[in-house]
Design a protein around this motif. Structure first.
Motif, PDB file in Angstrom:
ATOM      1  N   ASP A   1       0.989  -1.098  -0.076  1.00  0.00           N
ATOM      2  CA  ASP A   1      -0.030  -0.013  -0.035  1.00  0.00           C
ATOM      3  C   ASP A   1       0.784   1.330   0.045  1.00  0.00           C
ATOM      4  N   VAL A   2       2.078   1.368   0.496  1.00  0.00           N
ATOM      5  CA  VAL A   2       2.782   2.338   0.605  1.00  0.00           C
ATOM      6  C   VAL A   2       4.310   2.150   0.795  1.00  0.00           C
ATOM      7  N   ILE A   3       5.306   2.901   0.314  1.00  0.00           N
ATOM      8  CA  ILE A   3       6.753   2.390   0.446  1.00  0.00           C
ATOM      9  C   ILE A   3       7.151   3.560   1.169  1.00  0.00           C
ATOM     10  N   VAL A   4       8.208   3.363   2.205  1.00  0.00           N
ATOM     11  CA  VAL A   4       8.758   4.289   2.814  1.00  0.00           C
ATOM     12  C   VAL A   4      10.362   4.008   2.372  1.00  0.00           C
ATOM     13  N   PRO A   5      11.049   4.614   1.783  1.00  0.00           N
ATOM     14  CA  PRO A   5      12.375   4.669   1.453  1.00  0.00           C
ATOM     15  C   PRO A   5      13.117   5.518   2.612  1.00  0.00           C
ATOM     16  N   ARG A   6      14.263   4.723   3.025  1.00  0.00           N
ATOM     17  CA  ARG A   6      15.111   5.661   3.953  1.00  0.00           C
ATOM     18  C   ARG A   6      16.703   5.255   3.531  1.00  0.00           C
ATOM     19  N   GLY A   7      17.074   6.558   3.189  1.00  0.00           N
ATOM     20  CA  GLY A   7      18.505   6.450   2.703  1.00  0.00           C
ATOM     21  C   GLY A   7      18.772   7.611   1.890  1.00  0.00           C
ATOM     22  N   GLY A   8      19.906   7.553   1.062  1.00  0.00           N
ATOM     23  CA  GLY A   8      20.530   8.841   0.496  1.00  0.00           C
ATOM     24  C   GLY A   8      19.688   9.004  -0.586  1.00  0.00           C
ATOM     25  N   LYS A   9      20.034  10.186  -1.032  1.00  0.00           N
ATOM     26  CA  LYS A   9      19.044  10.937  -2.361  1.00  0.00           C
ATOM     27  C   LYS A   9      18.893   9.862  -3.416  1.00  0.00           C
ATOM     28  N   GLY A  10      19.860   9.466  -3.679  1.00  0.00           N
ATOM     29  CA  GLY A  10      19.821   8.662  -5.026  1.00  0.00           C
ATOM     30  C   GLY A  10      19.074   7.515  -4.890  1.00  0.00           C
TER      31      GLY A  10
ATOM     32  N   ILE B   1      16.438   7.363  -2.932  1.00  0.00           N
ATOM     33  CA  ILE B   1      14.842   7.815  -2.925  1.00  0.00           C
ATOM     34  C   ILE B   1      14.579   8.467  -4.252  1.00  0.00           C
ATOM     35  N   GLU B   2      15.481   9.072  -4.798  1.00  0.00           N
ATOM     36  CA  GLU B   2      14.967   9.729  -6.273  1.00  0.00           C
ATOM     37  C   GLU B   2      14.583   8.494  -7.144  1.00  0.00           C
ATOM     38  N   ARG B   3      15.222   7.243  -7.107  1.00  0.00           N
ATOM     39  CA  ARG B   3      15.192   6.151  -8.113  1.00  0.00           C
ATOM     40  C   ARG B   3      13.834   5.465  -7.672  1.00  0.00           C
ATOM     41  N   ILE B   4      13.410   5.343  -6.294  1.00  0.00           N
ATOM     42  CA  ILE B   4      12.299   4.926  -6.043  1.00  0.00           C
ATOM     43  C   ILE B   4      11.097   5.627  -6.209  1.00  0.00           C
ATOM     44  N   SER B   5      11.065   6.945  -6.090  1.00  0.00           N
ATOM     45  CA  SER B   5      10.136   7.900  -6.539  1.00  0.00           C
ATOM     46  C   SER B   5       9.586   7.716  -7.826  1.00  0.00           C
ATOM     47  N   ARG B   6      10.748   7.706  -8.597  1.00  0.00           N
ATOM     48  CA  ARG B   6      10.617   7.642 -10.121  1.00  0.00           C
ATOM     49  C   ARG B   6      10.061   6.597 -10.706  1.00  0.00           C
ATOM     50  N   GLU B   7      10.222   5.413 -10.075  1.00  0.00           N
ATOM     51  CA  GLU B   7       9.978   4.165 -10.618  1.00  0.00           C
ATOM     52  C   GLU B   7       8.683   3.468  -9.899  1.00  0.00           C
ATOM     53  N   ALA B   8       8.247   4.050  -8.822  1.00  0.00           N
ATOM     54  CA  ALA B   8       7.202   3.331  -7.849  1.00  0.00           C
ATOM     55  C   ALA B   8       5.834   3.529  -8.548  1.00  0.00           C
ATOM     56  N   ARG B   9       5.151   2.553  -8.406  1.00  0.00           N
ATOM     57  CA  ARG B   9       3.669   2.641  -8.856  1.00  0.00           C
ATOM     58  C   ARG B   9       2.807   2.530  -7.578  1.00  0.00           C
ATOM     59  N   VAL B  10       3.453   2.693  -6.493  1.00  0.00           N
ATOM     60  CA  VAL B  10       2.769   2.494  -5.073  1.00  0.00           C
ATOM     61  C   VAL B  10       3.063   3.978  -4.582  1.00  0.00           C
ATOM     62  N   PRO B  11       2.088   4.539  -3.788  1.00  0.00           N
ATOM     63  CA  PRO B  11       2.501   5.573  -3.180  1.00  0.00           C
ATOM     64  C   PRO B  11       3.742   5.751  -2.131  1.00  0.00           C
ATOM     65  N   VAL B  12       4.544   6.770  -2.239  1.00  0.00           N
ATOM     66  CA  VAL B  12       5.642   6.667  -1.510  1.00  0.00           C
ATOM     67  C   VAL B  12       5.723   7.790  -0.416  1.00  0.00           C
ATOM     68  N   ILE B  13       6.336   7.456   0.815  1.00  0.00           N
ATOM     69  CA  ILE B  13       6.220   8.719   1.893  1.00  0.00           C
ATOM     70  C   ILE B  13       7.648   8.791   1.943  1.00  0.00           C
ATOM     71  N   LYS B  14       8.065  10.159   1.663  1.00  0.00           N
ATOM     72  CA  LYS B  14       9.509  10.359   1.447  1.00  0.00           C
ATOM     73  C   LYS B  14       9.966  11.835   1.599  1.00  0.00           C
ATOM     74  N   HIS B  15      11.326  11.945   2.183  1.00  0.00           N
ATOM     75  CA  HIS B  15      11.658  13.465   1.794  1.00  0.00           C
ATOM     76  C   HIS B  15      12.850  13.203   1.169  1.00  0.00           C
ATOM     77  N   LEU B  16      13.213  14.316   0.165  1.00  0.00           N
ATOM     78  CA  LEU B  16      14.492  14.078  -0.528  1.00  0.00           C
ATOM     79  C   LEU B  16      15.686  15.011  -0.135  1.00  0.00           C
ATOM     80  N   ASP B  17      15.132  16.262   0.339  1.00  0.00           N
ATOM     81  CA  ASP B  17      16.386  17.217   0.887  1.00  0.00           C
ATOM     82  C   ASP B  17      15.748  17.853   2.124  1.00  0.00           C
TER      83      ASP B  17
END
Lengths: 412, 412
Positions: B194-203, B205-221
Motif C-alpha cells: 500500500d505504501v513504500i517508505v524509502p530511507r537512505g540517500g538521495k539517490g 529515494i529519487e530512484r524509488i520515487s521515479r519508478e514506484a507505482r505505489v504511493p511513497v512517503i519520503k523526503h528528498l532534501d
C-alpha cells in the motif's frame, strides 16, 4: 501546458494566503456572473449539443452535456453553498507545549495546484472550481472536448468573479485545447500540479491512474454490500436492502451484492424478492439463493466483482459473519459496506474488520455521500487509503503543516 | 516477491484486527529475543563487516553497518518505547448525529502493507518493523545487501516475538534476496503493497520515487532556512542561528542557508561569523554578505539549492520579510524554515506564507523531529503534501474510514 502550470503555481501562492472574505466574495460574484450570463451559457451549450448530435453522441451523453435552466440554478446555488462553508485554511489545531518549552501544533494549508479531469458535464466546471478555490488551491480544469464551448462560457464567469474579488484570474484555468495529449501532460508535471482528481467513467480513471506521475484522488468502482445477519431486525433488513438497491441505480454507493445469513435467508429472501420484482430489479443468485428463489438467474464469479449501476442485484447466502466479511474483503471495492444486525458484538466486529472507506450498521449504503456526512460538499469519493478516504470534501483538498512557536529555544 | 506480497496481504488482515495487548506483547518479546541473541547478532554483523571490508566499503558505510552493543541497547529500548505508545488503531473520533438521524464518525485504521527500503543500518530493521506493527500494518523490509546477515539475524528475533505473542510471523518479512530487481518488484505491486517508505540517500529515494507505482512517503532534501528579521532579538537570533547550523551537521533539519535582513546584517553577521569560525563552519555569502564578511567565499546560485550536510553555510542579506519568503519558497525543500522576530504581524505572515512542512518562530530548525514534536516515534520526515507531512509517526502509517451507525435508517 507548462505555461499553464507555471501560472497555476504562481496563482496558488496567492490563493494560499487569500483571506476568507475575498474567497467568499469571488464565489458570490461568480454566482452573479452566471446569473447574468444565462443566455450566453445557453448559446454556448447549444453549440456543443449541435456538434454532439452531428458527431453521433448517444442520448445519455447528450443529456449529461445539457445545461438546462435547472442545472444553471443548481450551479448558482452550489456556489452560494460553498461560500457559506467554513474556511478550512489557516486553522490551527493541537497546539501544545512540549517538555523542551516549544509549542507545537498543526496548521491546515492548501495542497497547491489541483488538476481536475472530467467528461461531459459542464456543471462540474463550477463545482470543482468552487471547492478548490474555497480550499485555497489553484485549479486546472480539463473537461471533455464535447463540452468545450459550454466550459469556456462557464470559465468566463469564473474569471469575472475572481477578478471582481481581486484574486488572480489564473487561479482557475480551463484547458482550451481539446488535444488529448494535454491530459497526458497535465498528469505528468509534478512541478506544477500537486494532485489530480479524475471524475468520469472507469476507463478515464484507469487510464489516468496508470499514467499519472502526480498523486491521484480517485475511486474506480462502487461494489457495495449489505449483509443481513441472522440477528437482523426483519423490518430494518428489508427496508435497508430495498433502499440500498432501488433508491437510485446509477450511483456508486448503490448496493450491488446482497449477502444473507443462511439462518434467515428462508424468512427474508422470498419477501425481498417480491419487492425487488415489483421494482423491476433482476436477481442473480448463488445456488442456495436459487433454492429459495427459483426464478433468479445464476450468479457467476464475475457477478460478485461487477458494479452493475443498473437494476440488477447479485445475492449470496452465507454462513455467518466470518463468511460475510470474507466475501466483502475479497470482492468489495472498499467503497461502502453495511451490516444489518441487532447483535452488539457482531456490529463491532463488522465495523473493525471490514476494510472499506465507509462501514455501516443498520443504515443504507446510499448514505455514503459528502453532504449526508456533513462535509458540506463533495469533490468525489476516494477508495484509496492514502490521504483522503471516503467522501472528499474541502478538507480532502488540504494538508497540514507543523507550526512551532518558541521564545529563542534551541535544541540541547 | 509476489508470494511474499500475498503473505503480507494476508498477515495485514490479521494485524488490522490484532488487539493492543498482543501487539505490545510482541514488541516486548522481540526486545527479549534481541537481548538473548546479542552474541548471534554480533556474529552475523561481523560477517557483514568482514565482507564489507573485502568489498572496499568506505569507513562511513562500515560505521553505519556496525551493530555495537550500544546500538543493540538502543534497539531494545526503542521496542519498549513503541510498546508504551498509545495504540492509534480503532480509535473513533468526530462521532456526530446528522439531520437524517444517522451518526457519522471516523475510525483510525492501518494502511495495510508497508514496504520499507533502506540502506546499510541494520537497526532500521527493528525500528521500522516496530512502528509498522504497532500501527497494525504488515511490513516487507528490504535492507541493503551489505547488511543481509545482520538483518536476517534481527528478523529472526522479530519472528520469535511475533510467534510468542500469537501473531503471524509473516507480519514482518525481510526480503532474503540481495537481487536489486527485488526492489523494482516491491515498488510496483500495488495489489500487495500500500505504501513504500524509502530511507537512505538521495539517490535511492529519487530512484524509488521515479519508478514506484505505489504511493511513497519520503523526503528528498532538507534545505532549511533561518531568517533573522530586522526586529529579531539579538540574543535569540545568534543562539538560534548557531544552534540550527552547528548542533549537528549531518541531519536533515540542519539550517543550510541563513537569511539576514539588511537592517541588522551589520550588527549580527560579524558576531555570528566569529562564532561560526570558532565552530569550523565555512561561510559562503552573497555580495552584500561579503561586504560585511570579506573572508566568506562567494555563494553561487547552486549554493542556495544545496543541502550541504556539512559545516558549510550559505548566507544571504535580504531586504525585508517579502524577500525572505520569496527566497524560501523558491529554494527551500519545504522541510523546515524559521523566522527570528519580535514582530507579531511578521511572525503570523511567516507562519502562513512559508510553504514548508514545519514553520517556526523563534526556535531552532533542529526541533523538527518526531520525538521533539511528541509523536513518540518517527519513521521519517515527509516533505510531500499528500497524506503525511513533516515528521511521520504512528499516525502517518494509518488512514481513517467512515463509520456510520443507524437504527434502520434509509435514504429519503
Amino acid at each position: 501546458m507548462i505555461e499553464l502550470g507555471q501560472r497555476a503555481r504562481e496563482a496558488s501562492r496567492l490563493m494560499a494566503r487569500a483571506d476568507t472574505g475575498k474567497k467568499n466574495a469571488a464565489l458570490k460574484y461568480m454566482a452573479e456572473a452566471i446569473e447574468a450570463s444565462r443566455e450566453r451559457l445557453a448559446e454556448a451549450n447549444r453549440e456543443d449539443l449541435e456538434r454532439g448530435r452531428e458527431n453521433g453522441l448517444d442520448a445519455a451523453m447528450l443529456d449529461r452535456l445539457e445545461l438546462t435552466p435547472a442545472r444553471i440554478d443548481t450551479m448558482i446555488e452550489g456556489l452560494r453553498q460553498v461560500a457559506a462553508l467554513a474556511d478550512p485554511i489557516g486553522g490551527i489545531t493541537d497546539m501544545n507545549y512540549r517538555p523542551s518549552g516549544i509549542q507545537v501544533g498543526k496548521m491546515r494549508v492548501p495542497l497547491g495546484v489541483i488538476g481536475i479531469i472530467y467528461e461531459s458535464r459542464p456543471n462540474v466546471t463550477v463545482e470543482a472550481a468552487s471547492l478548490c478555490l474555497k480550499s485555497g488551491n489553484a485549479t486546472i480544469l480539463r473537461g471533455g472536448s464535447e463540452a468545450i464551448h459550454s466550459n469556456q462560457a462557464v470559465a468566463a464567469c469564473i474569471a469575472e468573479g475572481l477578478k471582481r474579488a481581486g484574486l488572480p484570474e489564473t487561479a482557475v484555468q480551463v484547458v482550451e485545447t481539446t488535444d488529448r495529449a494535454a491530459v497526458g501532460q497535465l498528469i505528468t508535471m509534478p512541478e506544477y500540479v500537486d494532485v489530480i482528481v479524475p471524475r468520469g467513467g472507469k476507463g478515464l480513471i484507469e487510464r489516468i491512474s496508470r499514467e499519472a506521475r502526480v498523486p491521484v484522488i480517485k475511486h474506480l468502482d462502487g461494489i457495495c454490500h449489505v449483509y443481513l445477519d441472522s440477528e437482523a431486525d426483519k423490518a430494518k433488513a428489508i427496508n435497508i436492502a430495498l433502499n440500498a438497491k432501488t433508491h437510485r441505480y446509477g450511483t456508486c454507493n448503490t448496493m450491488e451484492t446482497l449477502l444473507v445469513d443462511s439462518a434467515v435467508a428462508g424468512e427474508l429472501l422470498p419477501e425481498l424478492a417480491e419487492a425487488y420484482r415489483k421494482a423491476g430489479v433482476e436477481l442473480r443468485g448463488c445456488e442456495r439463493t436459487r433454492e429459495l428463489l427459483p426464478d433468479a438467474k445464476v450468479a457467476t464469479e464475475e457477478d460478485w466483482a461487477t458494479e452493475y449501476l443498473a437494476p440488477v442485484l447479485a445475492i449470496r447466502v452465507v454462513d455467518g459473519l466470518d463468511a460475510a466479511i470474507e466475501h466483502i474483503n475479497r470482492y468489495s471495492s472498499q467503497h461502502t459496506d453495511a451490516i444489518v444486525t441487532e447483535n452488539y458484538t457482531k456490529s463491532r466486529r463488522f465495523l473493525r474488520e471490514v476494510d472499506s472507506s465507509s462501514v455501516m450498521v443498520n443504515a443504507s449504503t446510499r448514505f455514503a455521500d459528502g453532504f449526508e456526512y456533513g462535509l458540506g460538499a463533495e469533490i468525489g469519493i476516494s477508495t484509496d487509503k492514502i490521504h483522503a478516504r471516503g467522501p472528499v470534501g474541502l478538507e480532502g483538498l488540504t494538508s497540514e503543516k507543523y507550526v512551532v512557536l518558541g521564545d529563542g529555544h534551541i535544541r540541547q
